[in-house]
Design a protein around this motif. Structure first.
Motif, PDB file in Angstrom:
ATOM      1  N   MET A   1       0.851  -1.192   0.000  1.00 46.04           N
ATOM      2  CA  MET A   1       0.000   0.000   0.000  1.00 46.04           C
ATOM      3  C   MET A   1       0.884   1.239   0.000  1.00 46.04           C
ATOM      4  N   LYS A   2       0.477   2.240  -0.794  1.00 38.58           N
ATOM      5  CA  LYS A   2       1.203   3.509  -0.773  1.00 38.58           C
ATOM      6  C   LYS A   2       0.290   4.592  -0.189  1.00 38.58           C
ATOM      7  N   PHE A   3       0.931   5.581   0.408  1.00 37.20           N
ATOM      8  CA  PHE A   3       0.124   6.651   0.979  1.00 37.20           C
ATOM      9  C   PHE A   3       0.776   7.994   0.699  1.00 37.20           C
ATOM     10  N   SER A   4      -0.051   9.041   0.767  1.00 33.97           N
ATOM     11  CA  SER A   4       0.492  10.376   0.512  1.00 33.97           C
ATOM     12  C   SER A   4       0.748  11.128   1.806  1.00 33.97           C
ATOM     13  N   LYS A   5      -0.160  10.996   2.771  1.00 34.26           N
ATOM     14  CA  LYS A   5       0.118  11.706   4.034  1.00 34.26           C
ATOM     15  C   LYS A   5      -0.727  11.168   5.176  1.00 34.26           C
ATOM     16  N   ILE A   6      -0.270  11.483   6.371  1.00 33.97           N
ATOM     17  CA  ILE A   6      -1.029  11.201   7.599  1.00 33.97           C
ATOM     18  C   ILE A   6      -1.226  12.539   8.296  1.00 33.97           C
ATOM     19  N   LYS A   7      -2.472  12.801   8.686  1.00 30.13           N
ATOM     20  CA  LYS A   7      -2.751  14.044   9.414  1.00 30.13           C
ATOM     21  C   LYS A   7      -3.196  13.666  10.825  1.00 30.13           C
ATOM     22  N   ASP A   8      -2.488  14.174  11.811  1.00 28.25           N
ATOM     23  CA  ASP A   8      -2.765  13.776  13.203  1.00 28.25           C
ATOM     24  C   ASP A   8      -4.126  14.247  13.687  1.00 28.25           C
ATOM     25  N   ASN A   9      -4.483  15.459  13.336  1.00 30.25           N
ATOM     26  CA  ASN A   9      -5.736  16.048  13.826  1.00 30.25           C
ATOM     27  C   ASN A   9      -6.569  16.524  12.656  1.00 30.25           C
ATOM     28  N   ASP A  10      -7.679  15.853  12.434  1.00 32.76           N
ATOM     29  CA  ASP A  10      -8.515  16.180  11.285  1.00 32.76           C
ATOM     30  C   ASP A  10      -9.967  16.232  11.764  1.00 32.76           C
ATOM     31  N   ILE A  11     -10.614  17.348  11.519  1.00 33.00           N
ATOM     32  CA  ILE A  11     -12.023  17.449  11.922  1.00 33.00           C
ATOM     33  C   ILE A  11     -12.949  17.461  10.697  1.00 33.00           C
ATOM     34  N   ALA A  12     -12.356  17.317   9.504  1.00 31.63           N
ATOM     35  CA  ALA A  12     -13.166  17.394   8.282  1.00 31.63           C
ATOM     36  C   ALA A  12     -13.581  16.023   7.773  1.00 31.63           C
ATOM     37  N   ASN A  13     -12.893  14.975   8.211  1.00 28.97           N
ATOM     38  CA  ASN A  13     -13.101  13.650   7.622  1.00 28.97           C
ATOM     39  C   ASN A  13     -13.439  12.601   8.670  1.00 28.97           C
ATOM     40  N   GLY A  14     -14.476  12.866   9.421  1.00 31.01           N
ATOM     41  CA  GLY A  14     -14.914  11.959  10.471  1.00 31.01           C
ATOM     42  C   GLY A  14     -15.779  12.755  11.410  1.00 31.01           C
ATOM     43  N   LEU A  15     -16.333  12.079  12.386  1.00 30.47           N
ATOM     44  CA  LEU A  15     -17.136  12.793  13.378  1.00 30.47           C
ATOM     45  C   LEU A  15     -16.248  12.983  14.599  1.00 30.47           C
ATOM     46  N   GLY A  16     -16.089  14.201  15.056  1.00 25.94           N
ATOM     47  CA  GLY A  16     -15.112  14.473  16.102  1.00 25.94           C
ATOM     48  C   GLY A  16     -13.722  14.536  15.482  1.00 25.94           C
ATOM     49  N   ILE A  17     -12.710  14.325  16.314  1.00 28.98           N
ATOM     50  CA  ILE A  17     -11.332  14.409  15.815  1.00 28.98           C
ATOM     51  C   ILE A  17     -10.863  13.035  15.377  1.00 28.98           C
ATOM     52  N   VAL A  18     -10.270  12.971  14.207  1.00 30.37           N
ATOM     53  CA  VAL A  18      -9.713  11.718  13.700  1.00 30.37           C
ATOM     54  C   VAL A  18      -8.267  11.952  13.280  1.00 30.37           C
ATOM     55  N   MET A  19      -7.520  10.837  13.247  1.00 31.18           N
ATOM     56  CA  MET A  19      -6.245  10.827  12.532  1.00 31.18           C
ATOM     57  C   MET A  19      -6.566  10.296  11.135  1.00 31.18           C
ATOM     58  N   SER A  20      -6.084  10.975  10.097  1.00 32.15           N
ATOM     59  CA  SER A  20      -6.433  10.578   8.736  1.00 32.15           C
ATOM     60  C   SER A  20      -5.215  10.110   7.958  1.00 32.15           C
ATOM     61  N   LEU A  21      -5.434   9.057   7.181  1.00 35.21           N
ATOM     62  CA  LEU A  21      -4.412   8.538   6.272  1.00 35.21           C
ATOM     63  C   LEU A  21      -4.953   8.630   4.857  1.00 35.21           C
ATOM     64  N   TRP A  22      -4.202   9.289   3.971  1.00 38.21           N
ATOM     65  CA  TRP A  22      -4.562   9.337   2.551  1.00 38.21           C
ATOM     66  C   TRP A  22      -3.717   8.315   1.804  1.00 38.21           C
ATOM     67  N   THR A  23      -4.376   7.316   1.226  1.00 38.04           N
ATOM     68  CA  THR A  23      -3.644   6.360   0.407  1.00 38.04           C
ATOM     69  C   THR A  23      -3.308   7.024  -0.930  1.00 38.04           C
ATOM     70  N   GLN A  24      -2.337   6.431  -1.621  1.00 38.41           N
ATOM     71  CA  GLN A  24      -1.881   7.004  -2.895  1.00 38.41           C
ATOM     72  C   GLN A  24      -2.254   6.070  -4.046  1.00 38.41           C
ATOM     73  N   GLY A  25      -2.763   6.667  -5.118  1.00 38.91           N
ATOM     74  CA  GLY A  25      -3.148   5.903  -6.294  1.00 38.91           C
ATOM     75  C   GLY A  25      -4.652   5.770  -6.379  1.00 38.91           C
ATOM     76  N   CYS A  26      -5.228   6.191  -7.509  1.00 40.23           N
ATOM     77  CA  CYS A  26      -6.674   6.051  -7.683  1.00 40.23           C
ATOM     78  C   CYS A  26      -6.994   5.766  -9.147  1.00 40.23           C
ATOM     79  N   PRO A  27      -7.742   4.692  -9.406  1.00 38.51           N
ATOM     80  CA  PRO A  27      -8.082   4.363 -10.787  1.00 38.51           C
ATOM     81  C   PRO A  27      -9.353   5.061 -11.282  1.00 38.51           C
ATOM     82  N   HIS A  28     -10.064   5.791 -10.431  1.00 42.72           N
ATOM     83  CA  HIS A  28     -11.409   6.258 -10.802  1.00 42.72           C
ATOM     84  C   HIS A  28     -11.431   7.560 -11.600  1.00 42.72           C
ATOM     85  N   HIS A  29     -10.523   8.485 -11.252  1.00 41.84           N
ATOM     86  CA  HIS A  29     -10.405   9.755 -11.978  1.00 41.84           C
ATOM     87  C   HIS A  29     -11.750  10.481 -12.113  1.00 41.84           C
TER      88      HIS A  29
END
Ligand code: SF4
Length: 166
Positions: free
Chosen positions: A1-29
């Motif tokens: 698995m490849k990833f682009s970044k990890i964000k320790d504190n994210d309030i935009a992508n979950g309910l409450g505070i989450v740690m977020s991981l963005w994987t890298q590579g997408c076939p959908h475009h």
């Protein structure tokens, strides 16, 4: 698995505070995608044991009780799925009570065997491609209204789509 970044504190992508991981590579475009830099399968970096340990060791950093969100890119494409399953499995061994949110461009009805495997370890799945003509940034956890926020436990129990309600 490849990833682009990890964000320790994210309030935009979950309910409450989450740690977020963005994987890298997408076939959908998807047209209008706001994460174009995560499309390239040659970009990003390999997810290592150090990255796994970072997430496990820091999810409660500074006494903030975070959940985990996994976005993309595409976490559930063939190039990323095994690593994402491993991450979710190891995370839930240590933190069975914490929630894992996963975003995918696939729809759950089309999941193959390995994509279905991840459902054992996650709590909320947001499925479906981003559709620009259905764009709506005011709906919970989604970018377009065709996407669904699925309660995974109830989906597995009832074998039908049950939407997640906060
Ligand atoms: S699935 Fe997500 S990352 Fe991939 S193109 Fe669509 S919106 Fe962008």
């Amino acid at each position: 698995m490849k990833f682009s970044k990890i964000k320790d504190n994210d309030i935009a992508n979950g309910l409450g505070i989450v740690m977020s991981l963005w994987t890298q590579g997408c076939p959908h475009h998807c047209k209008g995608c706001f994460n174009v830099e995560t499309w390239d399968f040659e970009g990003g970096k390999e997810f290592s044991d150090n990255d796994l340990n970072y997430i496990i060791d820091n999810i409660n950093k500074n006494n903030v009780k975070r959940n985990l969100s996994i976005l993309g890119g595409e976490p559930l494409c063939p190039q990323n799925i095994d690593g994402v399953i491993m991450l979710c499995k190891e995370f839930k061994k240590v933190y069975p009570q914490k929630m894992i949110y996963v975003w995918t461009g696939y729809v759950i009805e089309d999941f193959d065997e390995s994509q279905r495997e991840i459902l054992k370890y996650i709590d909320v799945l947001v499925d479906g491609k981003f559709e620009e003509d259905k764009k709506n940034l005011s709906i919970m956890l989604r970018g377009s209204s065709n996407q669904r926020v699925i309660n995974v436990e109830k989906y597995l129990k009832h074998d039908t789509i049950v939407l997640y309600e906060a």
